[in-house]
Design a protein around this motif. Structure first.
Motif, PDB file in Angstrom:
ATOM      1  N   PHE A 275       0.969  -1.139  -0.038  1.00  0.00           N
ATOM      2  CA  PHE A 275      -0.081   0.193   0.089  1.00  0.00           C
ATOM      3  C   PHE A 275       0.914   1.158  -0.096  1.00  0.00           C
ATOM      4  O   PHE A 275       1.900   1.016   0.208  1.00  0.00           O
ATOM      5  N   ARG A 276       0.114   2.374  -0.133  1.00  0.00           N
ATOM      6  CA  ARG A 276       1.109   3.656  -0.137  1.00  0.00           C
ATOM      7  C   ARG A 276       0.178   4.789   0.250  1.00  0.00           C
ATOM      8  O   ARG A 276      -0.988   4.629   0.224  1.00  0.00           O
ATOM      9  N   GLN A 277       0.967   5.740   0.760  1.00  0.00           N
ATOM     10  CA  GLN A 277       0.340   6.961   1.462  1.00  0.00           C
ATOM     11  C   GLN A 277       0.911   8.020   0.979  1.00  0.00           C
ATOM     12  O   GLN A 277       2.199   8.145   1.513  1.00  0.00           O
ATOM     13  N   ALA A 278       0.242   9.021   0.095  1.00  0.00           N
ATOM     14  CA  ALA A 278       0.918  10.311   0.004  1.00  0.00           C
ATOM     15  C   ALA A 278       0.622  11.387   1.106  1.00  0.00           C
ATOM     16  O   ALA A 278      -0.501  11.084   1.733  1.00  0.00           O
ATOM     17  N   PRO A 279       1.304  12.228   1.093  1.00  0.00           N
ATOM     18  CA  PRO A 279       0.985  13.458   2.192  1.00  0.00           C
ATOM     19  C   PRO A 279      -0.488  13.937   1.903  1.00  0.00           C
ATOM     20  O   PRO A 279      -0.888  14.441   0.523  1.00  0.00           O
TER      21      PRO A 279
ATOM     22  N   THR B 241       4.942   9.112  -5.884  1.00  0.00           N
ATOM     23  CA  THR B 241       5.553   9.790  -4.646  1.00  0.00           C
ATOM     24  C   THR B 241       4.645   9.338  -3.395  1.00  0.00           C
ATOM     25  O   THR B 241       3.777   9.946  -3.215  1.00  0.00           O
ATOM     26  N   ALA B 242       5.211   8.700  -2.424  1.00  0.00           N
ATOM     27  CA  ALA B 242       4.470   8.360  -1.416  1.00  0.00           C
ATOM     28  C   ALA B 242       5.566   7.416  -0.320  1.00  0.00           C
ATOM     29  O   ALA B 242       6.511   7.104  -0.779  1.00  0.00           O
ATOM     30  N   VAL B 243       4.825   7.121   0.736  1.00  0.00           N
ATOM     31  CA  VAL B 243       5.331   6.396   1.693  1.00  0.00           C
ATOM     32  C   VAL B 243       4.675   4.945   1.184  1.00  0.00           C
ATOM     33  O   VAL B 243       3.681   4.794   1.300  1.00  0.00           O
ATOM     34  N   TYR B 244       5.794   3.630   0.997  1.00  0.00           N
ATOM     35  CA  TYR B 244       5.134   2.687   0.633  1.00  0.00           C
ATOM     36  C   TYR B 244       5.387   1.577   1.766  1.00  0.00           C
ATOM     37  O   TYR B 244       6.246   1.641   2.537  1.00  0.00           O
TER      38      TYR B 244
END
Length: 126
Positions: free
Chosen positions: A36-40, A90-93
């Motif tokens: 999963f990923r989460q962008a700001p 761009t994100a935290v994966y």
């Protein structure tokens, strides 16, 4: 189950990265694995999932055709090969795991997973 994600970094648009997620603590081959990923400022987004024996894979619409999930049960590791990266990637994966008995049908749902890694940051420059 403890999960350790790695492989993030800075890459230019069109470039590639491979993320890894190493698992410890339980029989890795009993687990469905997801990325999963989460962008700001955004919700956590499903990227990809792979079944316990790699017989099934499933991808989010935004990464189909560009990302590939795989696993090596002998090494207790799941991978995410990311090609043709875009700034929107761009994100935290995060990697995640759940026992196979919890089902494959909801593999794209974050709250269906029980274990999460710490995340690795991917930054794609334009």
């Amino acid at each position: 189950v403890q999960l350790q994600a790695s492989g993030g970094g800075l890459v230019q648009t069109g470039g590639s990265l491979r993320l890894s997620c190493a698992s410890s603590g339980r029989t890795f081959s009993n687990y469905i694995m997801g990325w999963f990923r989460q962008a700001p400022g955004k919700d956590r987004e499903f990227v990809a999932a792979i079944s316990w024996g790699a017989q099934y894979t499933y991808y989010g619409d935004s990464v189909k055709g560009r990302f590939t999930i795989s696993r090596d049960n002998a090494k207790n590791t799941v991978y995410l090969q990311m090609n043709f990266l875009k700034p929107d990637d761009t994100a935290v994966y995060y990697c995640a795991a759940k026992e196979r008995r919890k089902g494959w049908d909801n593999a794209g749902i974050p709250y269906s997973y029980d274990y999460w890694g710490q995340g690795t940051l991917v930054t794609v420059s334009s």
